[in-house]
Design a protein around this motif. Structure first.
Motif, mmCIF file in Angstrom:
data_model
loop_
_atom_site.group_PDB
_atom_site.id
_atom_site.type_symbol
_atom_site.label_atom_id
_atom_site.label_comp_id
_atom_site.label_asym_id
_atom_site.label_seq_id
_atom_site.Cartn_x
_atom_site.Cartn_y
_atom_site.Cartn_z
ATOM 1 N N ASP A 284 0.840 -1.217 0.000
ATOM 2 C CA ASP A 284 0.000 0.000 0.000
ATOM 3 C C ASP A 284 0.864 1.251 0.000
ATOM 4 O O ASP A 284 0.578 2.229 -0.702
ATOM 5 C CB ASP A 284 -0.918 -0.016 1.225
ATOM 6 N N GLU A 285 1.942 1.224 0.737
ATOM 7 C CA GLU A 285 2.857 2.376 0.799
ATOM 8 C C GLU A 285 3.435 2.657 -0.602
ATOM 9 O O GLU A 285 3.437 3.787 -1.074
ATOM 10 C CB GLU A 285 3.995 2.022 1.774
ATOM 11 N N THR A 286 3.845 1.600 -1.293
ATOM 12 C CA THR A 286 4.363 1.711 -2.668
ATOM 13 C C THR A 286 3.313 2.336 -3.573
ATOM 14 O O THR A 286 3.605 3.212 -4.394
ATOM 15 C CB THR A 286 4.725 0.312 -3.198
ATOM 16 N N GLY A 287 2.102 1.988 -3.474
ATOM 17 C CA GLY A 287 1.009 2.535 -4.303
ATOM 18 C C GLY A 287 0.888 4.028 -4.151
ATOM 19 O O GLY A 287 0.813 4.762 -5.137
ATOM 20 N N ARG A 288 0.961 4.509 -2.956
ATOM 21 C CA ARG A 288 0.876 5.952 -2.708
ATOM 22 C C ARG A 288 2.026 6.679 -3.417
ATOM 23 O O ARG A 288 1.843 7.692 -4.088
ATOM 24 C CB ARG A 288 0.925 6.211 -1.208
ATOM 25 N N GLU A 289 3.190 6.096 -3.281
ATOM 26 C CA GLU A 289 4.408 6.646 -3.923
ATOM 27 C C GLU A 289 4.192 6.747 -5.438
ATOM 28 O O GLU A 289 4.487 7.762 -6.059
ATOM 29 C CB GLU A 289 5.547 5.656 -3.599
ATOM 30 N N LEU A 290 3.620 5.703 -5.979
ATOM 31 C CA LEU A 290 3.387 5.652 -7.427
ATOM 32 C C LEU A 290 2.426 6.729 -7.881
ATOM 33 O O LEU A 290 2.640 7.388 -8.897
ATOM 34 C CB LEU A 290 2.819 4.289 -7.833
ATOM 35 N N ARG A 291 1.363 6.925 -7.147
ATOM 36 C CA ARG A 291 0.373 7.952 -7.518
ATOM 37 C C ARG A 291 1.030 9.333 -7.545
ATOM 38 O O ARG A 291 0.796 10.139 -8.431
ATOM 39 C CB ARG A 291 -0.817 7.910 -6.547
ATOM 40 N N ARG A 292 1.847 9.538 -6.531
ATOM 41 C CA ARG A 292 2.566 10.812 -6.524
ATOM 42 C C ARG A 292 3.422 10.928 -7.785
ATOM 43 O O ARG A 292 3.441 11.944 -8.459
ATOM 44 C CB ARG A 292 3.456 10.889 -5.277
ATOM 45 N N ARG A 293 4.086 9.857 -8.131
ATOM 46 C CA ARG A 293 4.982 9.820 -9.301
ATOM 47 C C ARG A 293 4.168 10.064 -10.579
ATOM 48 O O ARG A 293 4.597 10.803 -11.468
ATOM 49 C CB ARG A 293 5.650 8.429 -9.336
ATOM 50 N N ILE A 294 2.972 9.425 -10.627
ATOM 51 C CA ILE A 294 2.111 9.615 -11.802
ATOM 52 C C ILE A 294 1.785 11.096 -11.981
ATOM 53 O O ILE A 294 1.884 11.661 -13.074
ATOM 54 C CB ILE A 294 0.830 8.780 -11.681
#
Ligand code: ATP
Length: 740
Positions: free
Chosen positions: A428-438
């Motif tokens: 879940d933590e990785t997902g948040r990071e990804l959204r920010r990256r997107i």
């Protein structure tokens, strides 16, 4: 020097007649109308006389033998005079290199004359010049025709002057002067023509000069334009190339970044939208949770089973003990209710099929045990009780082992759950990071798209600038020539700001406009200007030359005038001295002299007259006529017209002799000049002839006995019935009789 006269077909001399002049004085005698005067006229004719009147004719034909009833007419009259031209002193009398000079003239019936000198055809002019050089003038002062003795007295002062000049041998100056004047006239005419050509040329030349000046201004503008254009275009080329390269790089970089962002974004987005891993994590957690729950439940069941087994075991043990002590089996109520409660409880708790079967077997065992106590004997009962306890003990051991396994499994599943939960949280933590990256990537992508678009727009703009630069080059090339676009490309863009180049462009535009206003290259104008100015220079040089030669001619004329004037004055003085002497001799006293006439003042009132005179006046003054003043002894005579015929003849003779004395002509023909003289005067005349014959050859046509007596040679001329004059040498006595 006069050797011979040859006459053929001339007037009454039908046949060839030759007169030799071997002595100083020749007399020609003969009756009236025999043709003596024709001899004098033959001389005039041969010497180039143009006046028909002075040869007693109207037409040229009158000079040609006209025929008689017995002799046919001639078609040609010819007279030749033969001169001895051997050098006298240092010079030949005639200025040609022959010992003998034959001057011949012939005339045809159509009036054409032919002249020749020593057999070569010449012009009349050549004859005149040759004669003038030998002091045989054209005025014929040396040929005194019959009845013309007083011609010089009757002549106008100006004609008289001409005769005097001729007699003084000044005709040659006159010729030279005329020639110079003719040349001067031609030269002045040429000067006038050239001046008018130059006047015609001047406005055109001025126009061309102004045009050429304009063209020169245009030239310097063009040079300016070339310099400006080369600099401007070179910098502009470099600028555009530099900008294009720059924007291409920027675009490439931006496109690269955009591709990167796009690729990364699409990869991330795919991952984000289909989060299989997340689901797997969740699934595992759920499954593990369920496992933990199941294992826990089973362990609980097991614990209860164990409890029950342990209870049953304890009861069995107590009953065996009681059986051993008591042979009766008393069944307490409590046991019965406990049994009931146990069954009830087992039944209640048996939810799962395993629990039910376990409960059932437990219930069966409990019931068997309880019933066995009352049915079997005491020993059997005891043994039964002990077997039951043993079985329970085994069951309990089994359950405990099972519980131990469950506990272990539970621990394992619990830790697995913890792990899976941890993994899910991490995911879940990785997902948040990804959204920010997107979000970042989307932003970056938009930015790079903007950059690419901006670069594209800039490229488009630069291409437009290139096109417009090429157009500009075309225009400047058309205006300023190929040099404007012939420049080396710049190695690098100069370090200056764009405003400098903008200012250059404005200057270039201004120069273009100025050059356009100044006009084209004007090659044709230049060429024409060159030609016209060369023509002008040529004309100016020509004019200068002409002016020089005009000045030279004027100087020559003035020199000739001076010389003529000098010689004339000297001659006049000498003639006057002789004239007076001869006059006094003829008249036995008195005096006579020649004087320049008074210059006439132009009369006022007549405009035309005045105008004519203004031009002529200076010339006239130089060429004043000659007046004759006589002073007869014992008479008061003012005018020549008041003299008697004889007196006029005497005066005239005195003058002719005086002139001949001063500048002796080679020969002198006197046609009955003595006709009007009385005896005394005839003698004086004869004396003068003798005197004159010392210097000139004399041909005397005469009826005068005195005159005849002074001659060395006598010719008689007769005319027979055939109308043809014949010549014969005669003796003095014959001559006297022939003359009568
Ligand atoms: P005088 O002693 O009277 O002066 P002269 O001897 O001088 O006379 P000229 O006057 O010389 O005589 O000669 C004139 C003669 O020449 C005339 O008889 C005339 O007919 C003749 N005569 C003139 N012209 C021609 C001619 N063309 N053809 C033939 N005979 C001509």
């Amino acid at each position: 020097m006069l050797k011979r006269l040859e006459v053929v077909g001339f007037k009454s001399f039908a046949k060839k007649t030759v007169l030799d002049f071997l002595s100083s004085t020749t007399a020609i005698v003969g009756p009236n109308g025999s043709g003596k005067s024709n001899v004098a006229e033959a001389f005039r004719f041969a010497l180039g006389e143009q006046s028909m009147k002075s040869m007693r004719g109207k037409r040229a034909e009158d000079l040609i033998f006209n025929g008689s009833h017995s002799v046919p007419r001639a078609n040609r009259a010819a007279v030749a005079i033969v001169f001895d031209n051997r050098p006298k002193g240092a010079h030949r009398p005639f200025k040609i290199d022959f010992d003998e000079v034959v001057i011949e003239r012939a005339v045809l019936r159509d009036g054409t004359s032919e002249y020749s000198i020593n057999g070569s055809k010449v012009r009349l002019r050549d004859i005149e010049e040759l004669l003038a050089g030998a002091n045989i003038g054209e005025t014929g002062h040396h040929i005194i025709s019959q009845g013309e003795a007083d011609r010089i007295l009757l002549a106008s002062p100006r004609d008289r002057r001409a005769m005097l000049e001729d007699a003084l041998g000044l005709k040659i100056y006159e010729f030279k002067k005329q020639e110079a004047e003719k040349k001067l006239g031609k030269t002045e005419e040429n000067i006038g023509q050239i001046n008018s050509l130059r006047r015609e040329l001047a406005p055109h030349l001025r126009f061309l000069e102004s045009q050429v000046k304009k063209l020169e201004r245009a030239d310097s503008l063009r040079t300016e334009l070339v310099g400006l254009a080369q600099t401007y275009f070179a910098i502009e080329d470099a600028y555009l190339a530099h900008e294009k390269e720059k924007v291409a790089g920027e675009k490439r970089d931006a496109a690269e970044r955009l591709a990167q962002a796009t690729a990364e974004l699409s990869a991330i987005e795919e991952r984000a939208t289909t989060d299989a891993e997340g689901v797997k994590h969740l699934d595992l957690v759920r499954r593990t949770e369920r496992e933990v729950e199941r294992v826990g439940g089973e362990r609980g069941t097991l614990a209860r089973s164990l409890g029950r087994v342990e209870g049953a075991l304890a009861a069995a043990k107590e009953r065996s003990a009681r059986v051993a002590r008591e042979p009766y089996a008393k069944v307490p109520r409590e046991d019965l209710s406990a049994l009931a409660r146990e069954i009830e409880k087992q039944a209640e708790e048996a939810t799962t099929p395993e629990a039910i079967s376990a409960a059932l077997s437990a219930i069966r065992k409990a019931v068997t045990a309880f019933v066995g106590r009352f049915i079997a004997p005491a020993d059997d009962l005891l043994a039964d009780e002990e077997r039951a306890a043993y079985a329970l003990e085994n069951e309990r051991t089994e359950l405990l082992a099972k519980d131990a396994r469950f506990s272990e499994e539970l621990e394992r599943t619990k830790s697995a759950l913890a792990r899976s939960r941890e993994a899910m949280t991490a995911h879940d933590e990785t997902g948040r990071e990804l959204r920010r990256r997107i979000l970042d990537l989307a932003q970056a992508k938009a930015h790079e798209e903007g950059s690419v678009a901006k670069s594209g727009a800039r490229e488009y703009e630069l291409n437009l600038l290139s096109e417009s630069l090429e157009r500009e080059k075309g225009e400047v090339l058309a205006l300023g020539g190929i040099a404007t676009v012939s420049y080396a490309p710049l190695a690098q863009l100069p370090a200056e700001d764009r405003q400098t180049q903008d200012a250059r462009k404005r200057t270039l535009e201004r120069t273009k406009i100025r050059l356009e206003e100044a006009g084209g290259t004007g090659e044709d104008i230049r060429q024409e200007h060159k030609e016209v100015s060369e023509r002008e220079t040529f004309l100016a040089t020509e004019l200068e030359d002409l002016a020089k030669s005009a000045a030279g001619l004027r100087a020559l004329i003035s020199d000739l005038d001076t010389e003529l004037g000098k010689h004339f004055s000297e001659g006049l003085a000498k003639v006057n001295a002789s004239f007076s002497e001869y006059f006094a001799l003829m008249f036995g006293g008195g005096s006579a002299r020649l004087a320049l006439e008074e210059a006439e003042e132009p009369e006022e009132g007549s405009l035309a007259y005045a105008e004519e005179e203004t031009d002529e006046a200076p010339k006239e003054k130089e060429r004043l006529g000659i007046e004759i003043a006589v002073n007869l002894p014992k008479k008061k005579v003012r005018s020549l017209m008041q003299l008697s015929g004889g007196e006029r003849a005497l005066t005239s003779i005195a003058l002719i002799f005086a002139m001949s004395q001063v500048n002796p002509p080679p020969f002198l023909i006197l046609d009955e000049t003595d006709a009007a003289l009385d005896e005394a005067n005839s003698r004086r005349y004869g004396d003068m002839i003798e005197n004159l014959a010392k210097k000139s050859q004399l041909i005397v046509i005469t009826h005068n006995r005195e005159s005849m007596s002074r001659a060395n040679t006598l010719y008689g001329v007769t005319m027979g019935g055939d109308g043809v004059s014949k010549l014969l040498s005669v003796k003095f006595e014959e001559a006297v009789s022939v003359a009568k």
